[in-house]
Design a protein around this motif. Sequence first.
Motif, PDB file in Angstrom:
ATOM      1  N   TRP A 154       0.835  -1.195   0.000  1.00  0.00           N
ATOM      2  CA  TRP A 154       0.000   0.000   0.000  1.00  0.00           C
ATOM      3  C   TRP A 154       0.875   1.252   0.000  1.00  0.00           C
ATOM      4  N   ASP A 155       0.344   2.328  -0.559  1.00  0.00           N
ATOM      5  CA  ASP A 155       1.054   3.606  -0.564  1.00  0.00           C
ATOM      6  C   ASP A 155       0.894   4.365   0.746  1.00  0.00           C
ATOM      7  N   PHE A 156      -0.036   3.928   1.589  1.00  0.00           N
ATOM      8  CA  PHE A 156      -0.235   4.540   2.897  1.00  0.00           C
ATOM      9  C   PHE A 156      -0.265   3.432   3.953  1.00  0.00           C
ATOM     10  N   ASN A 157      -0.090   3.815   5.216  1.00  0.00           N
ATOM     11  CA  ASN A 157      -0.011   2.821   6.287  1.00  0.00           C
ATOM     12  C   ASN A 157      -1.346   2.158   6.582  1.00  0.00           C
ATOM     13  N   ASP A 158      -2.439   2.816   6.246  1.00  0.00           N
ATOM     14  CA  ASP A 158      -3.757   2.275   6.544  1.00  0.00           C
ATOM     15  C   ASP A 158      -4.590   2.162   5.273  1.00  0.00           C
ATOM     16  N   MET A 159      -5.602   1.315   5.354  1.00  0.00           N
ATOM     17  CA  MET A 159      -6.514   1.112   4.219  1.00  0.00           C
ATOM     18  C   MET A 159      -7.439   2.327   4.087  1.00  0.00           C
ATOM     19  N   PRO A 160      -7.838   2.690   2.870  1.00  0.00           N
ATOM     20  CA  PRO A 160      -8.796   3.787   2.713  1.00  0.00           C
ATOM     21  C   PRO A 160     -10.060   3.557   3.535  1.00  0.00           C
ATOM     22  N   LEU A 161     -10.654   4.645   3.965  1.00  0.00           N
ATOM     23  CA  LEU A 161     -11.803   4.610   4.867  1.00  0.00           C
ATOM     24  C   LEU A 161     -12.947   3.771   4.314  1.00  0.00           C
ATOM     25  N   ALA A 371       5.261  10.827   3.608  1.00  0.00           N
ATOM     26  CA  ALA A 371       6.563  10.899   2.948  1.00  0.00           C
ATOM     27  C   ALA A 371       7.324   9.638   3.327  1.00  0.00           C
ATOM     28  N   GLU A 372       8.012   9.051   2.355  1.00  0.00           N
ATOM     29  CA  GLU A 372       8.732   7.820   2.633  1.00  0.00           C
ATOM     30  C   GLU A 372      10.111   7.832   2.005  1.00  0.00           C
ATOM     31  N   TYR A 373      10.994   7.049   2.640  1.00  0.00           N
ATOM     32  CA  TYR A 373      12.358   6.915   2.160  1.00  0.00           C
ATOM     33  C   TYR A 373      12.712   5.439   2.102  1.00  0.00           C
ATOM     34  N   LYS A 374      13.314   5.027   0.998  1.00  0.00           N
ATOM     35  CA  LYS A 374      13.743   3.646   0.826  1.00  0.00           C
ATOM     36  C   LYS A 374      15.261   3.586   0.725  1.00  0.00           C
ATOM     37  N   THR A 375      15.882   2.796   1.582  1.00  0.00           N
ATOM     38  CA  THR A 375      17.319   2.579   1.454  1.00  0.00           C
ATOM     39  C   THR A 375      17.598   1.611   0.302  1.00  0.00           C
ATOM     40  N   SER A 376      16.618   0.772   0.000  1.00  0.00           N
ATOM     41  CA  SER A 376      16.669  -0.160  -1.121  1.00  0.00           C
ATOM     42  C   SER A 376      15.256  -0.642  -1.350  1.00  0.00           C
ATOM     43  N   GLU A 377      15.072  -1.573  -2.282  1.00  0.00           N
ATOM     44  CA  GLU A 377      13.735  -2.126  -2.493  1.00  0.00           C
ATOM     45  C   GLU A 377      13.293  -3.017  -1.341  1.00  0.00           C
ATOM     46  N   PHE A 378      14.208  -3.293  -0.408  1.00  0.00           N
ATOM     47  CA  PHE A 378      13.889  -4.185   0.704  1.00  0.00           C
ATOM     48  C   PHE A 378      13.602  -3.449   2.013  1.00  0.00           C
ATOM     49  N   ALA A 379      13.792  -2.140   2.061  1.00  0.00           N
ATOM     50  CA  ALA A 379      13.613  -1.404   3.317  1.00  0.00           C
ATOM     51  C   ALA A 379      12.942  -0.066   3.053  1.00  0.00           C
ATOM     52  N   ARG A 380      11.798   0.149   3.704  1.00  0.00           N
ATOM     53  CA  ARG A 380      11.026   1.373   3.515  1.00  0.00           C
ATOM     54  C   ARG A 380      10.681   1.982   4.875  1.00  0.00           C
ATOM     55  N   PHE A 381      10.839   3.305   4.983  1.00  0.00           N
ATOM     56  CA  PHE A 381      10.505   4.036   6.207  1.00  0.00           C
ATOM     57  C   PHE A 381       9.538   5.152   5.812  1.00  0.00           C
ATOM     58  N   ARG A 382       8.395   5.228   6.514  1.00  0.00           N
ATOM     59  CA  ARG A 382       7.334   6.142   6.094  1.00  0.00           C
ATOM     60  C   ARG A 382       6.808   6.936   7.290  1.00  0.00           C
ATOM     61  N   LEU A 383       6.613   8.231   7.078  1.00  0.00           N
ATOM     62  CA  LEU A 383       5.978   9.102   8.074  1.00  0.00           C
ATOM     63  C   LEU A 383       4.651   9.568   7.488  1.00  0.00           C
ATOM     64  N   GLN A 384       3.556   9.338   8.223  1.00  0.00           N
ATOM     65  CA  GLN A 384       2.214   9.663   7.724  1.00  0.00           C
ATOM     66  C   GLN A 384       1.426  10.423   8.780  1.00  0.00           C
ATOM     67  N   TYR A 385       0.692  11.425   8.322  1.00  0.00           N
ATOM     68  CA  TYR A 385      -0.197  12.191   9.197  1.00  0.00           C
ATOM     69  C   TYR A 385      -1.628  12.053   8.698  1.00  0.00           C
ATOM     70  N   ASN A 386      -2.564  11.744   9.604  1.00  0.00           N
ATOM     71  CA  ASN A 386      -3.990  11.641   9.290  1.00  0.00           C
ATOM     72  C   ASN A 386      -4.770  12.666  10.096  1.00  0.00           C
ATOM     73  N   HIS A 387      -5.697  13.324   9.426  1.00  0.00           N
ATOM     74  CA  HIS A 387      -6.711  14.123  10.124  1.00  0.00           C
ATOM     75  C   HIS A 387      -8.067  13.515   9.786  1.00  0.00           C
ATOM     76  N   ASN A 388      -8.698  12.933  10.795  1.00  0.00           N
ATOM     77  CA  ASN A 388      -9.925  12.165  10.598  1.00  0.00           C
ATOM     78  C   ASN A 388     -11.073  12.853  11.332  1.00  0.00           C
ATOM     79  N   ASN A 389     -12.044  13.370  10.562  1.00  0.00           N
ATOM     80  CA  ASN A 389     -13.241  13.943  11.197  1.00  0.00           C
ATOM     81  C   ASN A 389     -14.490  13.159  10.792  1.00  0.00           C
ATOM     82  N   ALA A 390     -14.287  11.860  10.515  1.00  0.00           N
ATOM     83  CA  ALA A 390     -15.398  10.995  10.121  1.00  0.00           C
ATOM     84  C   ALA A 390     -16.003  10.250  11.300  1.00  0.00           C
TER      85      ALA A 390
END
Length: 420
Positions: A154-161, A371-390
């Motif tokens: 996935w492109d984000f840490n959580d599934m779409p709502l 925003a995410e950073y990959k040291t290689s195709e085997f390692a990914r580090f991601r910072l994500q912010y959610n604002h949820n008013n649902a």
Amino acid sequence: MKKIILSTACAVLAFGMDTIPAEKREFSASKFVPDISLIIDAGYVQRSKKDDEVAHLELDGVAHGLLGSHSHGEHEHSTYNASNGFNLNYAELVLSSSVDPFFEMNGVFHYSEGGVEIEEAYITSTALDYGVRARVGKFNSNFGYLNEQHHHYWDFNDMPLVYESFLGMHGINEKGLQLQYTAPTDLYFMIGIEALQGENEQMFGNSTIGNVEDPIAKGRDGATLYVAYAKTAFDIGNTAFLTGLSYADGISRIDHSADEEPHVFVGDSTLYGFDFTAKHNFDSYSFFKLQTEVLYRDMDGDLIKLDQNLAVVARPKLTKEQAGAYIQAIYAPNRSWAAGVRYDTIFKNDVVANGINSNKKEGLDKYSVMAEYKTSEFARFRLQYNHNNALVNEDGKRVNLDSLIFSANIAIGAHGAHAF
């Protein structure tokens, strides 16, 4: 339709094998070396609400238990990044290999602190002619675009709502049979049908609820969920387009008898989906990707309200016509960095009990950036912010929830390529 799906699949399998020349049926045992990979996903979460409060938030009239731990009947579930602080989401073990000239086999196993789960275990045909492919076992349905993908892709840490609230964290992940046909044309065109057991936690289900001799809701044996879809793809220059229509229909046995206000839903449900994805490649590693899906569901049946002793106190007729969507954009300037934004919404929320509209909240929105950073195709580090008013609390009042999630996804071993 049920008998047609099953009989057609069996006939195609038998015909396809008979047409393979004998010299192509040779198999070397020395080549039977399965690909093995291990993926670990962990995260650190900081939310604006405490875990105990978050666990009681819900989407008004749509779903609850989307964050934290929750139960469905006898089963306990925890969402990814469920708690404030550190989370070990899973260790995913994947094994895949050719069996012989006729079949491939794949197994995906999720290890968590709560136990081990068979995420997928299926056999896929490799020798059928005329663009036909068959699959049997437990697998992610090809409904829509995102449903087939595993969490680490996935492109984000959580599934779409809309996905998580309609289908749960695992989407349509079922035991069953899949049959697909790809047309022999320059323009990619594929149609597929699936006969599935029907055990989805949020929308479908076929198990008996309560005492077998005197059940709250009687279940049904055999396959009870049927899926169909059509997908097409084409290129214009360096831009690839993929779009599709999907349909799922089955019975519903949704067990919330363990809730503070116990209830059970019994009925029939239909889900419609539209997906569209466009990806423009600037070079081998730099790209821009736009992705969207719209889901509409229709649930019709009885809401069985229970007391604390699980005795039936009311059984109003209930219909739900609900729809939602997400749209996201991802930009990767090079092989190491990527950033993205996503908008989620539930824009239709008609819940009618005994002919009276419950006036549930609409315009349930969520905004995410990452925003995410990959040291290689085997390692990914991601910072994500959610604002949820649902979300709403137990008093039905809208609650804003802000979340900051830092995740690490690390893989070792050989892992098969993912589809576009």
